[in-house]
Design a protein around this motif. Sequence first.
Motif, PDB file in Angstrom:
ATOM      1  N   ALA A  20      -2.598-114.690  26.142  1.00 26.79           N
ATOM      2  CA  ALA A  20      -2.281-113.501  26.942  1.00 26.79           C
ATOM      3  C   ALA A  20      -0.853-113.535  27.490  1.00 26.79           C
ATOM      4  N   THR A  21      -0.394-114.707  27.896  1.00 27.63           N
ATOM      5  CA  THR A  21       0.957-114.823  28.441  1.00 27.63           C
ATOM      6  C   THR A  21       1.998-114.520  27.368  1.00 27.63           C
ATOM      7  N   LEU A  22       1.820-115.099  26.175  1.00 33.41           N
ATOM      8  CA  LEU A  22       2.744-114.831  25.079  1.00 33.41           C
ATOM      9  C   LEU A  22       2.682-113.373  24.639  1.00 33.41           C
ATOM     10  N   ASN A  23       1.486-112.809  24.660  1.00 25.51           N
ATOM     11  CA  ASN A  23       1.329-111.408  24.286  1.00 25.51           C
ATOM     12  C   ASN A  23       2.104-110.507  25.249  1.00 25.51           C
ATOM     13  N   GLN A  24       2.038-110.805  26.529  1.00 28.47           N
ATOM     14  CA  GLN A  24       2.779-110.031  27.528  1.00 28.47           C
ATOM     15  C   GLN A  24       4.285-110.208  27.347  1.00 28.47           C
ATOM     16  N   LYS A  25       4.711-111.431  27.048  1.00 30.16           N
ATOM     17  CA  LYS A  25       6.142-111.679  26.810  1.00 30.16           C
ATOM     18  C   LYS A  25       6.620-110.916  25.577  1.00 30.16           C
ATOM     19  N   LEU A  26       5.783-110.843  24.552  1.00 34.93           N
ATOM     20  CA  LEU A  26       6.144-110.096  23.356  1.00 34.93           C
ATOM     21  C   LEU A  26       6.266-108.607  23.677  1.00 34.93           C
ATOM     22  N   LYS A  27       5.321-108.071  24.438  1.00 36.79           N
ATOM     23  CA  LYS A  27       5.401-106.654  24.830  1.00 36.79           C
ATOM     24  C   LYS A  27       6.703-106.371  25.575  1.00 36.79           C
ATOM     25  N   LEU A  28       7.042-107.230  26.519  1.00 37.00           N
ATOM     26  CA  LEU A  28       8.279-107.039  27.290  1.00 37.00           C
ATOM     27  C   LEU A  28       9.510-107.130  26.400  1.00 37.00           C
ATOM     28  N   ALA A  29       9.500-108.073  25.469  1.00 36.38           N
ATOM     29  CA  ALA A  29      10.624-108.206  24.540  1.00 36.38           C
ATOM     30  C   ALA A  29      10.774-106.936  23.706  1.00 36.38           C
ATOM     31  N   LEU A  30       9.678-106.406  23.212  1.00 38.42           N
ATOM     32  CA  LEU A  30       9.708-105.207  22.380  1.00 38.42           C
ATOM     33  C   LEU A  30      10.076-103.966  23.188  1.00 38.42           C
ATOM     34  N   GLN A  31       9.622-103.888  24.425  1.00 34.06           N
ATOM     35  CA  GLN A  31       9.951-102.749  25.280  1.00 34.06           C
ATOM     36  C   GLN A  31      11.458-102.650  25.518  1.00 34.06           C
ATOM     37  N   ALA A  32      12.136-103.775  25.519  1.00 41.64           N
ATOM     38  CA  ALA A  32      13.585-103.775  25.732  1.00 41.64           C
ATOM     39  C   ALA A  32      14.322-103.028  24.623  1.00 41.64           C
ATOM     40  N   LEU A  33      13.672-102.847  23.498  1.00 35.66           N
ATOM     41  CA  LEU A  33      14.259-102.163  22.353  1.00 35.66           C
ATOM     42  C   LEU A  33      14.182-100.636  22.475  1.00 35.66           C
ATOM     43  N   ILE A  34      13.246-100.177  23.272  1.00 36.73           N
ATOM     44  CA  ILE A  34      12.941 -98.749  23.365  1.00 36.73           C
ATOM     45  C   ILE A  34      13.680 -98.138  24.561  1.00 36.73           C
ATOM     46  N   PRO A  35      14.405 -97.039  24.361  1.00 34.61           N
ATOM     47  CA  PRO A  35      15.027 -96.367  25.508  1.00 34.61           C
ATOM     48  C   PRO A  35      13.990 -96.007  26.566  1.00 34.61           C
ATOM     49  N   ILE A  36      14.325 -96.150  27.814  1.00 36.05           N
ATOM     50  CA  ILE A  36      13.379 -95.954  28.919  1.00 36.05           C
ATOM     51  C   ILE A  36      12.667 -94.615  28.845  1.00 36.05           C
ATOM     52  N   GLU A  37      13.381 -93.558  28.493  1.00 35.82           N
ATOM     53  CA  GLU A  37      12.753 -92.227  28.461  1.00 35.82           C
ATOM     54  C   GLU A  37      11.698 -92.101  27.358  1.00 35.82           C
ATOM     55  N   LYS A  38      11.681 -93.042  26.416  1.00 38.13           N
ATOM     56  CA  LYS A  38      10.701 -92.967  25.329  1.00 38.13           C
ATOM     57  C   LYS A  38       9.496 -93.889  25.530  1.00 38.13           C
ATOM     58  N   LEU A  39       9.560 -94.785  26.512  1.00 42.25           N
ATOM     59  CA  LEU A  39       8.461 -95.718  26.742  1.00 42.25           C
ATOM     60  C   LEU A  39       7.201 -94.994  27.200  1.00 42.25           C
ATOM     61  N   GLN A  40       6.043 -95.455  26.674  1.00 40.67           N
ATOM     62  CA  GLN A  40       4.758 -94.917  27.120  1.00 40.67           C
ATOM     63  C   GLN A  40       4.414 -95.524  28.462  1.00 40.67           C
ATOM     64  N   SER A  41       3.764 -94.759  29.297  1.00 39.38           N
ATOM     65  CA  SER A  41       3.380 -95.307  30.604  1.00 39.38           C
ATOM     66  C   SER A  41       2.018 -95.935  30.527  1.00 39.38           C
TER      67      SER A  41
END
Length: 186
Positions: free
Chosen positions: A165-186
């Motif tokens: 779960a910890t690595l999965n969360q780190k992966l999500k955060l790493a991938l979110q950094a790629l997406i412009p803020i206005e396009k991120l899903q809430s």
Amino acid sequence: MKIVAFAATNSKKSLNNQLIHYASALIKSEILQGADIEIIDLNDFEMPIYSIDREQDSGIPALAHRFFDTIGASDALIISYAEHNGCYTTAFKNILDWISRINMRVFQDKPMVILSASVGIKGGSSVMRIAQESAPFFGAIVKSTLSIGSFNDNFDNQSGKLTNATLNQKLKLALQALIPIEKLQS
């Protein structure tokens, strides 16, 4: 948003290939459902080993131009680097060598997430360090990185998912950094 993703290896059974497929699915299911993700396979870009003599005799192969154009048509990149003897795989390095003859800014100023995975506890730390240091020189805008060690202990081959779960969360955060803020899903 068009994302090009690939494992920097020609191994079909690579851990890094599994990680790329999982990361791509994670983006589509939890981060940016409308993302257009193209997963490319380095086996589709197999070329002769680069040499200046070969380039002068035959020119730059069409496959090198196709790879370069694929990167150019993207908005962002995700690359998961396999580590061979502490370095890039030969398959990736050869493609990099050919493409750099088209343009040294191989990654064409695209935002990039750099990943690596290995069965060892260090998770490909040597190749990760090389990739982080060289990517900006080759025109990447590195947004985040993540190295996953002990991959077989943290990834379920049957489900194709990270189980830690910890690595999965780190992966999500790493991938979110790629997406412009206005396009991120809430």
